[in-house]
Design a protein around this motif. Structure first.
Motif, short mmCIF file in Angstrom:
data_model
loop_
_atom_site.label_atom_id
_atom_site.label_comp_id
_atom_site.label_asym_id
_atom_site.label_seq_id
_atom_site.Cartn_x
_atom_site.Cartn_y
_atom_site.Cartn_z
N TYR A 158 0.86 -1.18 0.00
CA TYR A 158 0.00 0.00 0.00
C TYR A 158 0.90 1.23 0.00
O TYR A 158 1.58 1.52 0.98
CB TYR A 158 -0.92 0.00 1.22
CG TYR A 158 -1.79 -1.24 1.30
CD1 TYR A 158 -2.90 -1.39 0.48
CD2 TYR A 158 -1.49 -2.28 2.19
CE1 TYR A 158 -3.70 -2.53 0.54
CE2 TYR A 158 -2.29 -3.41 2.26
CZ TYR A 158 -3.38 -3.53 1.42
OH TYR A 158 -4.17 -4.65 1.48
N THR B 138 -4.89 6.84 -2.91
CA THR B 138 -5.75 6.40 -4.02
C THR B 138 -5.45 4.96 -4.43
O THR B 138 -6.36 4.19 -4.75
CB THR B 138 -5.59 7.32 -5.24
OG1 THR B 138 -4.19 7.45 -5.56
CG2 THR B 138 -6.15 8.70 -4.95
N GLN B 139 -4.16 4.58 -4.41
CA GLN B 139 -3.80 3.20 -4.77
C GLN B 139 -4.34 2.20 -3.75
O GLN B 139 -4.77 1.10 -4.10
CB GLN B 139 -2.27 3.10 -4.87
CG GLN B 139 -1.74 1.73 -5.26
CD GLN B 139 -1.11 0.98 -4.07
OE1 GLN B 139 -1.08 1.49 -2.94
NE2 GLN B 139 -0.64 -0.20 -4.34
N TYR C 255 -8.06 1.69 -4.36
CA TYR C 255 -8.26 0.81 -5.52
C TYR C 255 -8.00 -0.65 -5.17
O TYR C 255 -8.78 -1.54 -5.53
CB TYR C 255 -7.33 1.25 -6.66
CG TYR C 255 -7.37 0.33 -7.85
CD1 TYR C 255 -8.43 0.39 -8.77
CD2 TYR C 255 -6.35 -0.61 -8.07
CE1 TYR C 255 -8.47 -0.46 -9.86
CE2 TYR C 255 -6.39 -1.46 -9.16
CZ TYR C 255 -7.46 -1.39 -10.05
OH TYR C 255 -7.49 -2.24 -11.13
#
Length: 323
Positions: free
Chosen positions: A270, A274-275, A278
């Motif tokens: 992580y 935003t990633q 998702y």
């Protein structure tokens, strides 16, 4: 002379809120530390099993299921910790928590009170606008200052160890984070914390309204002529208002808690806000953003109730004492 008196009163008020906030935060942390460890573990990606629905108690009772495989996640994680790691694990991260909770709560309540006093002179006193801006600005300042300590605390709470073995201390954990990611490593999860300000704003807005409604009752006298609206009576009113406010706010703003914990995990799976959103959505679906919600409510609701009611009581008692 008058301006000096006003300045002295403002300084005294700030110190009062700093002390009350620090004491209340420390007291709340001591009372609920094991629940926070359970909550953090459940939010971690290491336990990628969706939580049972909040109505699990009725569900399992109706079917009379007693198998440990069907136990609620909170109970399973607690059982696993006690069996594999021991009781001490329930207090992992307590050092940085104890170091950080007093200044963080002190800063938060002082900023909140000072902002509210200032904004009451600009907007309608004690309006929604005043409470929202005050809570938001206090949350921003506190999260920015305290994130390094909360990063260390989360890492220590997530660290697994064999029962009876010696875990790393606060200094060792801080050194490891620095070696792994440098200074920026201490600010992982800060973006998620900023999103969490929205939850705090909701909590304090509801709390202020409930507190006003609960405490603005007609004054009544007991048989001996004393006021029934005593400090002890108000304490329980504040606690009820805080618990209800936190519960309602948690349902709305909870996903940021999971995102923050994932960003603070060891490793590079992580990498950004935003990633992480998702990845969780792709791998775990919508329920992934609510992992550990049951444990969060079990920890956060009493913690908030204890902290806010203790804070209000201390401010009230010290003001009465000085008057």
């Amino acid at each position: 002379m008058a301006s000096g008196t006003v300045s002295s009163q403002k300084q005294h008020s700030t110190l009062l809120h700093l002390f009350a906030g620090g004491f209340a935060g420390t007291f709340g942390a001591i009372c609920t530390s094991p629940l926070e460890v359970l909550k953090t573990r459940l939010q971690s990606s290491r336990l990628a099993i969706p939580d049972p629905p909040t109505w699990w108690w009725f569900y399992y009772r109706r079917r009379k299921i007693t198998s440990t495989s069907r136990l609620p996640e909170v109970v399973k994680v607690l059982k696993l910790i006690l069996e594999k790691e021991g009781v001490k694990t329930l207090f992992r991260g307590f050092g940085p928590n104890l170091i950080g909770v007093a200044p963080s709560r002190a800063v938060y309540f002082a900023c909140y009170s000072k902002a509210k006093d200032h904004l009451n002179g600009i907007f309608m006193p004690n309006s929604y606008t005043v409470h929202i801006i005050s809570a938001g600005s206090a949350g921003f300042v506190t999260n920015t200052l305290m994130n390094p300590l909360w990063m260390i605390k989360s890492r220590m709470q997530l660290g697994l160890q064999e029962k009876g073995s010696k875990g790393i201390n606060t200094v060792q954990c801080a050194r490891y984070i620095y070696q792994e990611n440098g200074i920026s490593g201490f600010y992982r999860g800060l973006t998620a914390s900023y999103f969490g300000i929205f939850e705090t704003v909701i909590c304090f807005t509801i709390y202020e309204r409930l507190k006003k409604w609960l405490t603005e009752t007609p004054l009544t006298l007991s048989a001996n002529g004393t006021n029934k609206n005593s400090a002890s009576a108000n304490f329980f009113k504040y606690m009820a208002a805080a618990a209800i406010a936190r519960m309602l706010a948690s349902f709305v703003g909870y996903p940021h808690e999971v995102l923050r914990t994932r960003l603070r995990e060891e490793g590079n799976k992580y990498r950004s806000f935003t990633q992480t959103v998702y990845l969780i959505a792709q791998e775990e679906g919508l329920l992934g953003f609510y992992r550990g919600l049951c444990a969060q409510l079990i920890w956060q609701v009493p913690n908030t109730g204890i902290v806010l009611s203790t804070y209000e009581l201390i401010v009230l008692l010290l003001k009465d004492f000085n008057d």
